[in-house]
Scaffold this active site. Structure first.
Site, PDB file in Angstrom:
ATOM      1  N   GLU A 176      40.523  38.040  37.976  1.00  0.00           N
ATOM      2  CA  GLU A 176      40.424  36.586  38.123  1.00  0.00           C
ATOM      3  C   GLU A 176      39.720  36.039  36.900  1.00  0.00           C
ATOM      4  O   GLU A 176      38.652  36.523  36.518  1.00  0.00           O
ATOM      5  CB  GLU A 176      39.573  36.182  39.337  1.00  0.00           C
ATOM      6  CG  GLU A 176      40.247  36.144  40.662  1.00  0.00           C
ATOM      7  CD  GLU A 176      39.298  35.570  41.732  1.00  0.00           C
ATOM      8  OE1 GLU A 176      38.239  35.009  41.366  1.00  0.00           O
ATOM      9  OE2 GLU A 176      39.603  35.707  42.907  1.00  0.00           O
ATOM     10  N   GLU A 208      35.444  41.388  45.648  1.00  0.00           N
ATOM     11  CA  GLU A 208      34.023  41.025  45.638  1.00  0.00           C
ATOM     12  C   GLU A 208      33.294  41.430  46.924  1.00  0.00           C
ATOM     13  O   GLU A 208      32.364  40.765  47.368  1.00  0.00           O
ATOM     14  CB  GLU A 208      33.848  39.533  45.365  1.00  0.00           C
ATOM     15  CG  GLU A 208      34.413  39.122  44.018  1.00  0.00           C
ATOM     16  CD  GLU A 208      34.240  37.647  43.693  1.00  0.00           C
ATOM     17  OE1 GLU A 208      33.542  36.949  44.450  1.00  0.00           O
ATOM     18  OE2 GLU A 208      34.813  37.214  42.689  1.00  0.00           O
TER      19      GLU A 208
END
Length: 521
Positions: free
Chosen positions: A456, A360
């Site tokens: 995730e 991210e």
């Protein structure tokens, strides 16, 4: 039927998904951003401030005649229930219509309900807190100016004095007749996609207004250029679930039974590093639950030298990572160099199925597209020279993939990856988590034109509700079952255990993503 005219007033959202600084470690692994106060929002990816622009009354065009053949047209740009005017007794036919939403848009929409005579409390925002907490909430309400009723979105700061469930800023209304239909303003988010309102035929005996809802039909395709609003939330409209792969993909990625991989970090309940023996006990449990692969994020806590031997003993593979924190996204960063050197020194390539460069980092602003592309190329050169010949990727939330010109990154990765948490989408109940996650992956795969994997996904057991997405043990079990069915064979579940060393975070959920109970370990 009686109807109340309600305005659809837009509200601007700013991204709130960024990482915390971990206790005793680098800034990694948190799910959402933090503020001095908790923020109660429809989805954790939006921070609300106030409405933009003046509240205005939606004025429909002249009503259609009886046996109508067309929908009213007007300024509405989101699929709020269409108000169709039936001015005289007769039969009215409203054909099906479609509306395309190009950006995630939040409005003050309307919900109708019938109420008997008396005083009633309606609407508001419901939040669940575990301790005394100050929350800042957007809420829908009505204002009357010059006799005109409009709906607006405003914010309020509310002190929850103790643990419990609180309804913030509800509306009180008094009905003076036996029964009437009222319109309640509701904070509603519409994700990019095409929405369809089916054909409606109705017979009325008196003048009335009919509300016809839209239904989402298809998600919006990934844009070919960066989205114009960099603050757009990371939500997208769910698309139908992808069919699980029949077997592992080339290179050994994925599985055939919905238990491919689990995230793992070797920290104890206080955030300090676990001993190798404690790591081995954890890994034995994960392997015993049927998982084939562990995803680790970095090399801190001697991760490779403690998790690696445990994985080998238990017959598990590894997805290893280079974590990028703030101001560290360049080839000369000491932190990056340290991680690459640690991986090269460890060099147990037979265990490694995938290398993930950054988690991210685009969304959090740690890397530009060019910086991340160069870092991936650098990492491939370093690890390739040390003997690794497997695939590389980076992972981010969907908004980062669709809002930026990511083609330079697509060109240097072997597979595409994203993190997708249905809990943060207020329109997704646990039973539809798999559909949402599969839809997120489909968007990212189309963006790069490459095979994709979820790095995730999961569901928390504690925290606040976001629309229909509520945390809890039963909700987690339902969500994970849905994800396993839809996309589990290409997904890394987050996470093996709860993380009590974290701050609760804006959503009150940061500590509570452990899913070992669902998988029986």
């Amino acid at each position: 039927m009686k109807a109340v005219a309600v305005a659809a007033v837009l509200a601007a959202g700013a991204s709130a998904h960024r990482n915390h600084h971990r206790h005793a470690h680098n800034d990694l692994f948190e799910k959402r951003g933090h503020n001095e106060s908790e923020i109660c929002v429809p989805g954790c990816t939006t921070v609300w401030s106030t409405i933009t622009g003046a509240a205005t009354l939606y004025t429909p065009p002249p009503p259609p005649p009886a046996t109508a053949t067309a929908w009213p047209t007007g300024p509405a740009v989101v699929p709020t229930p269409a108000a169709l005017v039936c001015p005289t007794p007769g039969t009215y036919t409203f054909p099906a219509t479609t509306l395309t939403v190009t950006e995630t848009t939040t409005v003050c929409a309307a919900s109708t309900t019938e109420l008997p005579k008396g005083t009633h409390t309606l609407g508001g925002v419901t939040t669940v807190v575990e301790t005394e907490t100050t929350v800042v909430c957007p809420y829908a309400t009505t204002k009357t100016e010059g006799g005109v009723v409009t709906s607006v979105i405003e914010t309020t700061t509310y002190v929850c004095p103790s643990a419990g469930t609180y309804t913030i800023a509800p509306i009180t209304t008094t009905v003076t007749v036996d029964v009437t239909t009222v319109v309640v303003p509701v904070v509603t988010t519409y994700c990019p996609g095409t929405y369809t309102a089916p054909a409606v035929t109705t017979v009325v005996e008196t003048a009335t207004v009919v509300f016809c809802p839209f239904e989402s039909a298809t998600p919006a395709p990934a844009p070919s250029a960066p989205a114009p609003a960099p603050s757009s939330p990371a939500w997208s409209n769910p698309s139908p679930p992808a069919s699980p792969p029949k077997g592992p993909a080339p290179g050994g990625l994925g599985s055939s039974d919905g238990k491919w991989a689990m995230t793992y970090t070797p920290y104890d309940s206080t955030g300090h590093c676990k001993t190798p023996s404690a790591v081995l006990e954890d890994v034995k449990k994960i392997a015993g639950a049927g998982f084939k692969t562990l995803r680790v994020y970095s090399t801190d806590c001697d991760t490779l030298t403690s998790v690696g031997p445990a994985a080998r003993e238990c017959g598990l593979n590894l997805i290893i990572g280079i974590f990028i924190g703030n101001k560290a996204c360049n080839n000369n960063s000491p932190d990056v160099a340290h991680q690459i050197d640690a991986i090269k020194a460890w060099a147990q390539w037979d265990l490694v199925k995938l290398v993930v460069v950054a988690n991210e980092a685009l969304f959090n602003g740690f890397c530009s597209v060019g910086q991340l592309r160069d870092l991936i190329v650098h990492t491939k050169s370093e690890l390739g020279g040390a003997g690794y010949s497997g695939p590389y990727t980076t992972t981010d939330v969907v908004s980062a993939w669709v809002e930026k010109d990511v083609q330079p990154i697509c060109d240097v990765i072997d597979v595409v990856a994203c993190n997708a948490h249905a809990y943060f989408n207020p329109n997704t109940p646990p039973s539809q988590a798999g559909q949402f996650v599969a839809g997120q992956l489909s968007i990212v795969e189309k963006r790069c034109g490459k095979e994709g994997y979820i790095m995730e996904t999961g569901w928390p057991t504690a925290g606040v509700c976001h629309g229909v997405a509520c945390p809890g043990e039963s909700q987690q079990a339902e969500a994970i079952s849905s994800i396993q069915s839809a996309i589990g064979s290409k997904a890394v579940f987050f996470s093996a255990t709860n993380d009590p060393w974290k701050q609760p975070g804006d959503c009150g959920c940061e500590r509570s993503w452990g899913c070992s109970k669902v998988f029986g370990f």
